[in-house]
Write an enzyme that holds these catalytic residues in place. Structure first.
Site, short mmCIF file in Angstrom:
data_model
loop_
_atom_site.label_atom_id
_atom_site.label_comp_id
_atom_site.label_asym_id
_atom_site.label_seq_id
_atom_site.Cartn_x
_atom_site.Cartn_y
_atom_site.Cartn_z
N HIS A 3 0.98 -1.06 0.25
CA HIS A 3 0.07 -0.33 0.17
C HIS A 3 1.00 0.97 0.04
O HIS A 3 1.94 1.08 0.62
CB HIS A 3 -0.81 -0.16 1.60
CG HIS A 3 -0.31 -0.40 2.50
ND1 HIS A 3 0.11 -1.89 3.24
CD2 HIS A 3 0.12 1.02 3.48
CE1 HIS A 3 0.66 -1.18 4.14
NE2 HIS A 3 0.54 -0.18 4.52
N HIS A 11 0.90 5.00 1.90
CA HIS A 11 0.75 6.39 2.14
C HIS A 11 0.77 7.24 1.13
O HIS A 11 1.36 8.12 0.62
CB HIS A 11 1.22 6.26 3.26
CG HIS A 11 1.06 5.21 3.99
ND1 HIS A 11 0.09 5.23 5.26
CD2 HIS A 11 1.57 4.01 4.06
CE1 HIS A 11 0.50 3.86 5.84
NE2 HIS A 11 1.83 3.60 5.40
P1 AMP Z 1 1.58 0.03 7.11
O1 AMP Z 1 2.28 0.83 8.88
O2 AMP Z 1 2.88 1.17 6.61
O3 AMP Z 1 2.00 -0.56 6.77
O4 AMP Z 1 0.02 0.87 6.99
C1 AMP Z 1 -0.85 0.26 7.29
C2 AMP Z 1 -1.65 1.51 7.91
O5 AMP Z 1 -2.86 0.40 7.44
C3 AMP Z 1 -1.73 1.98 9.20
O6 AMP Z 1 -1.40 3.95 8.85
C4 AMP Z 1 -3.00 2.01 9.91
O7 AMP Z 1 -3.96 2.75 10.78
C5 AMP Z 1 -3.81 1.63 8.49
N1 AMP Z 1 -4.62 0.42 8.91
C6 AMP Z 1 -5.03 -0.63 9.58
N2 AMP Z 1 -6.14 -1.48 9.85
C7 AMP Z 1 -6.53 -0.22 8.66
C8 AMP Z 1 -8.60 -0.12 8.32
N3 AMP Z 1 -9.02 -0.84 9.05
N4 AMP Z 1 -9.24 0.85 7.27
C9 AMP Z 1 -8.02 1.69 7.26
N5 AMP Z 1 -6.62 1.80 7.89
C10 AMP Z 1 -6.55 0.95 7.85
#
Ligand code: AMP
Length: 132
Positions: A97, A99
């Site tokens: 993903h 950001h």
């Molecule tokens: P990463 O640390 O780069 O893997 O980012 C994962 C992101 O997913 C974090 O910023 C979380 O806040 C976000 N996240 C986790 N669960 C959800 C969810 N159910 N819906 C939207 N974002 C989420």
């Protein structure tokens, strides 16, 4: 396979979607750093950006379109694009993903990136982006 973002893409877990096309889905991060913090996620399950040579370029148009949408609808002054690859780099969800973190003039620069803005109403932010 037990993958949170696959479940969101399949609609099995709710999300606040702001953009979708054939390659990717974009939805608001549940714990935003700044107003409008959005994740652009390929429909194809790829664990991280280094695991596959093509997926990042495949979703590049979706990243650009979502970024434009955030700038235009939220009045952002700029944006950080961030990809965490590997747990040591802070990756928590092992489905690639990107950001998209909108930035505003009242809290500029790299030092401001991790200084969260005051909590926003995510439903209201989604309405402002998708216009309904
Ligand atoms: P990463 O640390 O780069 O893997 O980012 C994962 C992101 O997913 C974090 O910023 C979380 O806040 C976000 N996240 C986790 N669960 C959800 C969810 N159910 N819906 C939207 N974002 C989420």
């Amino acid at each position: 396979m037990d993958c949170l973002f696959c479940a969101i893409i399949d609609g099995d877990i709710p999300s606040r979607q702001v953009y979708a096309d054939d390659t990717a889905v974009a939805f608001l991060d549940i714990n935003p750093l700044h107003r409008g913090h959005t994740l652009v996620v390929p429909r194809l399950h790829v664990s991280d950006v280094l695991a596959d040579p093509e997926t990042l370029s495949l979703i590049a148009p979706a990243i650009q379109r979502t970024g434009r949408l955030l700038v235009e609808r939220l009045g952002a002054d700029g944006m950080n694009l961030l990809v965490n690859s590997g747990a040591v780099a802070g990756q928590e969800v092992f489905h690639l993903h990107v950001h998209l973190i909108p930035r505003y003039a009242d809290n500029p620069g790299m030092r401001g990136l991790l200084q969260r803005s005051p909590a926003a109403d995510l439903d209201e932010v989604q309405r402002q982006i998708v216009g309904s």
